[in-house]
Design an enzyme around this catalytic site. Structure first.
Site, PDB file in Angstrom:
ATOM      1  N   GLU A   1       0.865  -1.172   0.000  1.00 18.50           N
ATOM      2  CA  GLU A   1       0.000   0.000   0.000  1.00 18.50           C
ATOM      3  C   GLU A   1       0.909   1.231   0.000  1.00 18.50           C
ATOM      4  O   GLU A   1       1.780   1.348   0.873  1.00 18.50           O
ATOM      5  CB  GLU A   1      -0.895   0.011   1.249  1.00 18.50           C
ATOM      6  CG  GLU A   1      -1.806   1.211   1.234  1.00 18.50           C
ATOM      7  CD  GLU A   1      -2.752   1.294   2.433  1.00 18.50           C
ATOM      8  OE1 GLU A   1      -2.764   0.381   3.274  1.00 18.50           O
ATOM      9  OE2 GLU A   1      -3.462   2.317   2.507  1.00 18.50           O
TER      10      GLU A   1
ATOM     11  N   ARG B   1       5.210 -12.784   9.530  1.00 20.07           N
ATOM     12  CA  ARG B   1       5.893 -11.548   9.205  1.00 20.07           C
ATOM     13  C   ARG B   1       7.214 -11.474   9.957  1.00 20.07           C
ATOM     14  O   ARG B   1       7.407 -12.110  10.982  1.00 20.07           O
ATOM     15  CB  ARG B   1       5.023 -10.332   9.500  1.00 20.07           C
ATOM     16  CG  ARG B   1       4.634 -10.147  10.958  1.00 20.07           C
ATOM     17  CD  ARG B   1       3.983  -8.771  11.191  1.00 20.07           C
ATOM     18  NE  ARG B   1       2.930  -8.461  10.254  1.00 20.07           N
ATOM     19  CZ  ARG B   1       2.889  -7.334   9.527  1.00 20.07           C
ATOM     20  NH1 ARG B   1       3.834  -6.438   9.615  1.00 20.07           N
ATOM     21  NH2 ARG B   1       1.893  -7.103   8.712  1.00 20.07           N
TER      22      ARG B   1
ATOM     23  N   LYS C   1       4.102   0.899   9.535  1.00 15.65           N
ATOM     24  CA  LYS C   1       4.288   2.118   8.745  1.00 15.65           C
ATOM     25  C   LYS C   1       3.703   3.325   9.460  1.00 15.65           C
ATOM     26  O   LYS C   1       4.226   4.424   9.340  1.00 15.65           O
ATOM     27  CB  LYS C   1       3.666   1.953   7.355  1.00 15.65           C
ATOM     28  CG  LYS C   1       4.572   1.183   6.412  1.00 15.65           C
ATOM     29  CD  LYS C   1       4.043   1.219   4.989  1.00 15.65           C
ATOM     30  CE  LYS C   1       2.966   0.178   4.801  1.00 15.65           C
ATOM     31  NZ  LYS C   1       2.548   0.020   3.408  1.00 15.65           N
TER      32      LYS C   1
HETATM   33  P1  ATP Z   1       1.790  -1.967   8.020  1.00 18.55           P
HETATM   34  O1  ATP Z   1       1.055  -2.870   8.942  1.00 18.55           O
HETATM   35  O2  ATP Z   1       3.072  -1.455   8.549  1.00 18.55           O
HETATM   36  O3  ATP Z   1       0.944  -0.903   7.383  1.00 18.55           O
HETATM   37  P2  ATP Z   1       1.317  -3.635   5.820  1.00 18.55           P
HETATM   38  O4  ATP Z   1       1.491  -5.084   5.951  1.00 18.55           O
HETATM   39  O5  ATP Z   1      -0.074  -3.138   5.845  1.00 18.55           O
HETATM   40  O6  ATP Z   1       2.243  -2.917   6.860  1.00 18.55           O
HETATM   41  P3  ATP Z   1       1.617  -3.373   3.025  1.00 18.55           P
HETATM   42  O7  ATP Z   1       2.126  -2.245   2.227  1.00 18.55           O
HETATM   43  O8  ATP Z   1       0.185  -3.699   2.905  1.00 18.55           O
HETATM   44  O9  ATP Z   1       2.007  -3.066   4.524  1.00 18.55           O
HETATM   45  O10 ATP Z   1       2.513  -4.649   2.776  1.00 18.55           O
HETATM   46  C1  ATP Z   1       2.838  -5.116   1.505  1.00 18.55           C
HETATM   47  C2  ATP Z   1       3.219  -6.553   1.589  1.00 18.55           C
HETATM   48  O11 ATP Z   1       4.346  -6.711   2.458  1.00 18.55           O
HETATM   49  C3  ATP Z   1       2.107  -7.401   2.140  1.00 18.55           C
HETATM   50  O12 ATP Z   1       2.001  -8.568   1.346  1.00 18.55           O
HETATM   51  C4  ATP Z   1       2.550  -7.725   3.533  1.00 18.55           C
HETATM   52  O13 ATP Z   1       2.080  -8.966   3.912  1.00 18.55           O
HETATM   53  C5  ATP Z   1       4.078  -7.690   3.429  1.00 18.55           C
HETATM   54  N1  ATP Z   1       4.673  -7.300   4.695  1.00 18.55           N
HETATM   55  C6  ATP Z   1       4.434  -6.182   5.402  1.00 18.55           C
HETATM   56  N2  ATP Z   1       5.118  -6.183   6.552  1.00 18.55           N
HETATM   57  C7  ATP Z   1       5.822  -7.337   6.584  1.00 18.55           C
HETATM   58  C8  ATP Z   1       6.734  -7.929   7.514  1.00 18.55           C
HETATM   59  N3  ATP Z   1       7.049  -7.337   8.672  1.00 18.55           N
HETATM   60  N4  ATP Z   1       7.264  -9.141   7.205  1.00 18.55           N
HETATM   61  C9  ATP Z   1       6.957  -9.732   6.041  1.00 18.55           C
HETATM   62  N5  ATP Z   1       6.114  -9.234   5.128  1.00 18.55           N
HETATM   63  C10 ATP Z   1       5.542  -8.052   5.378  1.00 18.55           C
HETATM   64 MG    MG Z   2      -1.542  -3.725   4.295  1.00 22.75          MG
END
Ligand code: ATP
Ligand code: MG
Length: 565
Positions: free
Chosen positions: A37, A263, A273
């Protein structure tokens, strides 16, 4: 992705893919995607997901798409889109022409929504958020049907059209899937598919005032792109039922399979984020690319290499259960990589003047020094030696403890790649501080041509005073003093665990002249100190270095000192 050291190991996702290929599922194709995102910069957790998705595609001769999951216009921005593309590329991956945006599918998704309404599988609901929560029930109690659940198809079509046309205020209505208010998975209790939101989208502008929700968007975006394996993190495990429901209800020709993995969590780090944005917005760090940030941009600026990050991602593997990886393990991977590639140079962080009394005033020698003992092909360089040098203040003790092998009155040490010197006299200022050492050198002890038979235990780095350059060094310590900054007591938050000593600036280090003109991003090993890389703040007149990582694990020490670094 050229190094032979990048071995891949088996994991449960590969087991699934192998099985699918054996059975000819998805025509034995492998097509993954990385779907961030664009509401912030990518972090090391995302790097794990990028390496996994692009890595699997590469390993199986398949494809991996980059898709901006941009359904939340109020938080998204092109700055983030640009940074995401730059970071994925920098990590060494390529999506070719397969860069997509969920917003590209807004039209198609709207048609799908109408299809579901027409089938009687979606309805317009007037409950507000609070009411919806009350109707939803709990893990123990089933939900109750919304009073609007049995609206006719015609009424729903009409209301949904009017939602889209902007006839209703934000938040006053939603479109919901009609599934099961008693489902054991709460996500299946008539989840919201569309909400009304007047926000300018970074790509579609003000074209829409209704926006699709993540769960509805994500599975259909995957299906539309021909994704075979939709890999996501564990918190979406329960959402898989909904993912499959939408695809089944719409009978999509392509049915990607959602697979969840744990994760990445890193000690002494926050990875949300939202929290990283807060650090930036409140000025707790200098920006998204501050070298203390766990962002890919921050790590790049700090001197971490894509090879080291890929190696880290491969070594930690993928698992089904959440865990926290030690930050020191990431540093270990960085050190491993830099050890092979970084040229060694001498830099004195806290200079102490040394005058070699028996070395002629106007003499100058260009001594040979090897660039990397780990790699003979890295060659040698010349370093100037002269009568006045700087050594590290910490390499001198007036009253040395036992087994101190560095300089002290009367003691002999070798200067790296040069001569053995002996400390003859200590000069102090009026306040009693040591300001200069008077030494003598033994001309028969030149490195590489030493026939003196002398043996000394200490070897020190040094820089010729008249030839060295002054530079700035920025030393980084962990940004947080707590192993898990998110684990806070009542009334506190993660900001309370910020390390006030996370950045130490040394404005006047002294470094050998061979680094002159080094470009931002260039990485060196400062002998005995660690790896340092040239920061973009450098100018032609003055280099600025970031300490990438120390030579040895410094974390054990931090823990003992209670985290101050
Ligand atoms: P946040 O919770 O910080 O907003 P998010 O998971 O919503 O993070 P996205 O931009 O939606 O952030 O993530 C993009 C991709 O990266 C998704 O497929 C998510 O599963 C993966 N991802 C995000 N954080 C992690 C992590 N700590 N370890 C592994 N994969 C991750
Ligand atoms: Mg997300």
């Amino acid at each position: 992705m050229d190094s032979a050291s990048e071995k891949t190991t088996s994991n449960f996702i590969k087991d699934i893919i192998n099985e699918d290929r054996k059975n000819g599922k998805h025509g034995a194709r492998v097509h993954t995607r990385f779907p961030p995102e664009p509401n912030g910069y990518l972090h090391i957790g995302h790097a794990k997901s990028i390496c996994l998705n692009f890595g699997l595609a590469k390993e199986y001769g398949g494809l991996c798409n980059l898709r901006m999951d941009d359904t939340n216009p109020s938080k998204e921005d092109v700055e983030y889109v640009d940074s995401i593309m730059a970071d994925v590329r920098w990590l060494g991956f390529d999506w070719d022409d397969r860069m997509y945006y969920a917003s590209d599918y807004f039209g198609k998704l709207h048609e799908y929504a109408i299809e579901l309404i027409t089938m009687g599988k979606a309805y317009v609901c007037d409950l507000n958020q609070d009411e919806m929560r009350q109707y939803r029930g709990t893990l123990k109690e089933p939900g109750r049907p919304s009073p609007y659940r049995d609206r006719s198809v015609e009424e729903n079509l009409d209301l949904f059209a009017r939602m889209k046309n902007g006839e209703f205020p934000d938040g006053s209505k939603t479109l919901r899937a009609k599934i099961d208010m008693a489902a054991s998975f709460i996500v299946m209790r008539d989840p919201v598919m569309y909400r009304i939101l007047r926000a300018t989208h970074h790509r579609t502008g003000d074209m829409w005032c209704i926006y699709p929700m993540y769960d509805f968007t994500h599975c259909l975006s995957d299906a539309l792109e021909g994704i075979t394996h939709s890999i996501c993190t564990l918190e979406f495990e329960n959402n898989r039922a909904l993912y499959d429901w939408f695809l089944a209800a719409l009978d999509t020709p392509n049915r990607p399979q959602q697979i969840e993995f744990a994760r990445l969590n890193l000690s002494y780090t926050v990875m949300s984020k939202r929290k990283l944005l807060q650090l930036v917005k409140e000025g707790r760090v200098a920006g998204w690319d501050d070298p203390r940030m766990p962002t890919i941009a921050g790590m790049r600026r700090r001197g971490y290499t894509p090879e080291a990050i890929r190696d880290f991602a491969e070594r930690i593997g993928v698992a089904k259960a959440d865990s926290t990886v030690e930050f020191s393990y990431l540093e270990h991977c960085v050190r491993d990589d830099l050890n092979r590639r970084a040229h060694r140079v001498m830099a004195v962080l806290d200079p102490l003047k040394v005058v070699i009394e028996n070395y002629p005033e106007d003499a100058l020698e260009e001594l040979d020094a090897e660039n990397n003992p780990e790699n003979a092909s890295a060659g040698t360089r010349k370093i100037p030696f002269s009568r006045t040098l700087y050594v590290e203040r910490d390499d001198f003790r007036e009253d040395p403890p036992k087994k101190y092998h560095r300089l002290s009155p009367g003691a002999e040490v070798r200067l790296k790649s040069a001569y053995i010197i002996k400390c003859e006299k200590v000069i102090k200022d009026a306040a009693g501080n040591v300001v200069e050492l008077r030494c003598t050198y033994d001309p028969t002890t030149k490195s590489g041509a030493d026939n003196s038979g002398k043996k000394v235990k200490g070897t020190l780095h040094w820089v010729s005073a008249a030839h060295g350059l002054t530079a700035e060094a920025r030393l980084y310590n962990p940004l947080f003093t707590k192993e898990n900054p998110d684990d806070v007591a009542e009334g506190e938050n993660f900001l309370d665990a910020i390390n006030p000593q996370s950045l130490e600036t040394l404005p006047g280090i002294f470094i050998e002249p061979s680094v002159k003109g080094a470009a931002p991003g260039a990485i060196f090993q400062f002998l005995r100190h660690g790896y340092f890389c040239v920061d973009p703040d450098s100018t032609e007149a003055r280099l600025v270095f970031n300490r990438t990582v120390q030579l040895r694990d410094s974390w054990a020490k931090i823990e003992k000192a209670g985290g101050a670094g």
